[in-house]
Design a protein around this motif. Structure first.
Motif, short mmCIF file in Angstrom:
data_model
loop_
_atom_site.label_atom_id
_atom_site.label_comp_id
_atom_site.label_asym_id
_atom_site.label_seq_id
_atom_site.Cartn_x
_atom_site.Cartn_y
_atom_site.Cartn_z
N ALA A 1 36.04 49.07 33.18
CA ALA A 1 35.64 47.88 34.03
C ALA A 1 33.89 47.98 34.09
O ALA A 1 33.47 47.10 34.69
CB ALA A 1 35.68 48.06 35.44
N ASP A 2 33.36 48.69 33.32
CA ASP A 2 32.11 48.97 33.06
C ASP A 2 31.24 47.61 32.85
O ASP A 2 30.25 47.14 33.35
CB ASP A 2 31.53 50.00 32.17
CG ASP A 2 32.14 51.32 32.26
OD1 ASP A 2 33.10 51.22 33.14
OD2 ASP A 2 31.40 52.49 31.80
N PRO B 1 28.87 38.14 42.91
CA PRO B 1 27.38 37.93 42.45
C PRO B 1 27.27 37.27 41.34
O PRO B 1 26.29 36.56 41.16
CB PRO B 1 26.84 39.50 42.24
CG PRO B 1 27.97 40.37 42.48
CD PRO B 1 29.17 39.61 42.83
N VAL C 1 25.86 46.83 39.20
CA VAL C 1 26.67 48.12 39.66
C VAL C 1 26.36 49.10 38.71
O VAL C 1 26.57 48.88 37.44
CB VAL C 1 28.21 47.84 39.99
CG1 VAL C 1 28.80 49.00 40.24
CG2 VAL C 1 28.30 46.93 41.34
N ALA D 1 38.18 46.41 45.42
CA ALA D 1 37.54 45.03 44.94
C ALA D 1 35.95 44.88 45.45
O ALA D 1 35.43 44.19 44.72
CB ALA D 1 38.60 44.24 45.39
N LEU E 1 31.49 45.34 35.87
CA LEU E 1 30.53 46.14 37.03
C LEU E 1 29.20 45.86 36.96
O LEU E 1 28.16 45.66 37.78
CB LEU E 1 31.05 47.52 37.27
CG LEU E 1 32.46 47.58 37.82
CD1 LEU E 1 32.68 49.33 37.63
CD2 LEU E 1 32.51 47.25 39.27
N LYS E 2 28.84 46.24 35.69
CA LYS E 2 27.17 46.05 35.23
C LYS E 2 26.81 44.84 35.32
O LYS E 2 25.48 44.72 36.10
CB LYS E 2 27.11 46.73 33.96
CG LYS E 2 26.96 48.19 33.87
CD LYS E 2 27.38 48.58 32.23
CE LYS E 2 26.21 48.37 31.28
NZ LYS E 2 26.66 48.70 30.04
N PRO F 1 32.05 43.29 41.91
CA PRO F 1 32.81 43.22 43.33
C PRO F 1 33.12 41.74 43.51
O PRO F 1 32.40 41.02 43.04
CB PRO F 1 31.99 44.02 44.33
CG PRO F 1 30.37 43.72 43.62
CD PRO F 1 30.49 43.84 42.24
N SER F 2 34.33 41.65 44.55
CA SER F 2 34.43 40.39 45.03
C SER F 2 34.97 40.33 46.26
O SER F 2 35.62 41.40 46.73
CB SER F 2 35.82 39.72 44.09
OG SER F 2 35.45 38.76 43.39
N GLY G 1 41.94 42.11 41.15
CA GLY G 1 41.39 43.14 39.92
C GLY G 1 40.35 42.83 39.56
O GLY G 1 39.82 41.75 39.51
N ILE G 2 39.68 43.91 38.92
CA ILE G 2 38.36 43.82 38.42
C ILE G 2 38.65 43.65 36.83
O ILE G 2 39.41 44.81 36.48
CB ILE G 2 37.42 44.94 38.79
CG1 ILE G 2 37.12 44.71 40.16
CG2 ILE G 2 36.19 44.90 37.91
CD1 ILE G 2 36.12 45.94 40.74
N TYR H 1 45.80 47.70 48.86
CA TYR H 1 44.71 47.27 48.11
C TYR H 1 44.26 45.84 48.90
O TYR H 1 42.99 45.53 49.09
CB TYR H 1 44.80 47.01 46.49
CG TYR H 1 43.97 46.28 45.94
CD1 TYR H 1 42.88 47.11 45.34
CD2 TYR H 1 44.09 44.83 45.42
CE1 TYR H 1 42.08 46.47 44.63
CE2 TYR H 1 43.24 44.20 44.61
CZ TYR H 1 42.26 45.17 44.35
OH TYR H 1 41.29 44.57 43.59
#
Lengths: 458, 458
Positions: A77-78, A22, B198, B220, A81-82, A88-89, A68-69, B120
């Motif tokens: 990871a917050d 996104p 998210v 992911a 992600l936020k 995500p990917s 990886g995130i 993964y």
């Protein structure tokens, strides 16, 4: 390769730079009211995207990727992600054939990491892609840099930077053998009356016996149009530069000073020549973020309007991951006072222009364009600037970054491309053939002076 | 799940069974003058194929796959290569989105091995596929059986059959955690005004600490329509049956005796019930090869005409690889006299019907249909037989094998489907929703009694 003779006016090549998530590069802009990035999980989103680029005669749709995130910022990871920042990917490789089916001329370069996957499986997938794309495939070679990606892929942690390049060398050795050395020209006979599909005398197992990878195998796929896809790389470290000069056909660079970029490219070409390659067999693409409108003022207004939607948190999440430095440990609005032995000091000083900027100011300078050159102006001004960069630095084109999807790209196509065409610096129609033939006027296979060609046994 | 209540006339479900290579199952038939299989390296071939299946209201396009080229026959790959027999082969996963883009209702099941890849990466790719297919995805779970594939993937050799299932159990544990346990329902907020993409409180890293696989990772991709794709399996060993009964939603079986197949399915459902699953949550599909024409005699003539193009060498190459037995060591035209301690004896006796057949005769019996049930007859006869198999064995449908592409499939669609529709045993139009919803009338996620559901934390 007359089009890259120094001094001659080169045609501009354009790659659209994207990642299947996104928010990418202009972090936060998914929240712009006209942005449609949140549709990225649908196939129609990608197909319509590719069709738009083909209407704009773009050369190449360049899809970044990461394992990886990002979870370095605040140790979690917050922040990523936020803000939908690289997480995500989606897996970009499986998107290509749908876009390729809906287009005829647009080429596609997909990122593939050499760090975690078996060369045999990777070679099979990319060879399948090159078949499905009828030779319109490029591969952006990366080594993976996120610890979270390493642990996700079953490792104890990240290898050192130089070890990752050792692994990359082995990996390339393996896939080159599979793509170039396992199936000879003429191996596929496909004769119904003989009957003979493959002449086994022209196919052989190839082997790799490395420290990180080893295998013996006949390549699973019959030879694809290009055998090896067009090879892209973005190396900036000295080890990375040597790697790219040895292997890459397309090099992705960043810069804001023409003089620095020109020197960088000259240096690159010299390293390539030293390794035995034709120095003109490398094409250089510079990352740019374009804010264009009918007038300079309207473009500035557009830039300012976009800026309201940028996300400092998303940018910090991405940068912390990419640099391996948790930016939350530094003050945002005061000059940074480094602790004794702060190993991040040189990186942080570079980012803050030797501490002239606060961290917030440094982030704001990158808010919409990351490390790309930002061009803000009327269509004429942007066209002038693009041409000036071409002529003064020896680059071959640009990687255009996403800002507000799809508005900014459509704007560029509608406003800037026609001017470049009028000035004879952009194609009026597509050429033909594989990606390599379109890019170099030669192919479809790698030239004899490329290291992959040494694997050929025919 | 009323459609699978015993005793009630069930609607027939149809999967088309394919592999992305020139010759599969009916070996040698690529040489038939009307066969177009050699076009398999082009994207148009697959898109047109999928469109044809959708015109025929097929439920599912089932793509087999294998790692490695069969090289057991004569100790080399020549027999496979000469006949295009499972080598060369494309990677089926990357073909799906192009076919999905060109269709609306057809579902796609792609084979993915649990033996060599990191969970993964696999979870990411299949989740991307389920997004791109808008939930029309199935996964055929396999353990890889070719030594050549193991060595190609960097291993010393093949693990034992039971160890491969231990590895499979760990792999499933890993991908279930990623698909079901890492992102809760409602994690993706996608709110531009908040702004919040998210909600990090609803996303967490999941871990696997197994003997063969280990990782810690946030999945992911954001949650795809089905989370876990519809799970297919073809297990025939007792370990394989237990594995399939525990995990599979679709089971691929073979047989030629209705009584044996009915017993097999009853046994399967019992094992599933013993493991705590609804025994009707498994659908069974039987492999068939159909030779149909306007009259029985025309169908027999067609079968005989096709038979001229079959390849004994290709079949022996495939079977030698699949059985791990080099068939070239046995005489073709004499009864086999087994040496003392010939460990292949029981398998070879089963194949030759307790040595009643010579090897050549046993191969001829499989020339066009492998281990599938062969149906040769008029459209009425074939329809009768299909319905009779449905009603007498408790199967849910069929996997139809390729013979002469695309003639045999088009023939089936034109001649047999209308009769099945007239008899109320085949849908007149597609339903709606994800693959799981279309198959079970429920979904889109796995039911609560499935082991994957235990990974959910919401």
């Amino acid at each position: 390769m007359t089009d890259s003779t120094p001094g001659q006016a080169k045609e501009i090549r354009l790659n659209m730079l994207e990642q299947c998530n996104p928010s990418f590069q202009a972090f936060g802009l998914w929240t712009h009211p006209r942005d449609v990035s949140t549709g990225y999980t649908s196939i129609d989103y990608w197909v319509e995207y590719a069709k738009m680029l083909e209407r704009g005669l773009f050369d190449n749709f360049f899809l970044a990727d990461v394992y990886g995130i990002p979870d370095v910022f605040e140790g979690r990871a917050d922040g990523a992600l936020k803000n939908g920042c690289q997480g995500p990917s989606l897996d970009p490789t499986v998107l290509l054939p749908a876009m390729a089916y809906a287009t005829t001329n647009l080429c596609f370069t997909v990122t593939g990491s050499v760090t975690y996957e078996q060369p045999y499986q990777f070679a099979r997938r990319f060879s399948t892609l090159d078949h499905m794309l009828d030779g319109r495939l490029g591969w952006n070679i990366v080594t993976s840099y996120l610890t979270s990606g390493a642990i996700a892929m079953g490792r104890d942690g990240l290898e050192t930077h130089d070890t990752r390049y050792d692994i990359a060398d082995e990996f390339l050795d393996g896939v080159y053998s599979l793509w170039e050395g396992s199936w000879d020209a003429g191996a596929v006979v496909r004769d119904k009356s003989a009957p003979l599909y493959v002449d086994p005398a022209k196919v052989r197992p190839v082997s790799l016996d490395g420290e990180h990878y080893r295998f013996t195998a006949i390549a699973a796929t019959e030879t694809s149009p290009q055998r090896t896809p067009v090879l892209f790389q973005a190396g900036t470290s000295s080890r990375g530069k040597a790697f790219a000069a040895a292997h890459a056909e397309g090099v992705y660079i960043n810069g804001t000073s023409k003089e620095v970029v020109a020197g960088h490219i000259a240096d690159f070409r010299k390293v390539a020549a030293d390794s035995g390659r034709d120095p003109r067999a490398l094409k250089f693409f510079m990352g740019i973020s374009v804010f264009v409108d009918d007038t300079e003022q309207a473009a500035k207004d557009r830039h300012a309007e976009y800026l309201q939607y940028s996300s400092t948190e998303g940018l910090m999440a991405m940068l912390s991951g990419a640099m391996g430095i948790d930016l939350s440990q530094y003050p945002l609005d005061e000059r940074i006072e480094f602790q004794e032995n702060d190993s991040n000091r040189s990186v942080m000083e570079a980012m803050t222009r030797n501490n002239e900027l606060t961290l917030r100011q440094a982030l704001e300078a990158r808010a919409l364009n990351g490390t790309n050159l930002a061009l803000v102006g009327s269509a004429e001004q942007v066209a002038d600037e693009l041409i000036s960069w071409m002529d003064e630095t020896d680059i071959d084109g640009f990687n255009i970054a996403r800002i507000v999807n799809h508005e900014t790209t459509q704007n560029f196509i509608d406003k800037v491309i026609p001017i470049l065409q009028e000035r004879g610096r952009y194609k009026a129609a597509y050429g033909e053939g594989t990606f390599r033939e379109r890019l170099f006027g030669d192919g479809p296979h790698l030239p004899e002076d490329h290291p992959a060609a040494q694997k050929r046994q025919y």
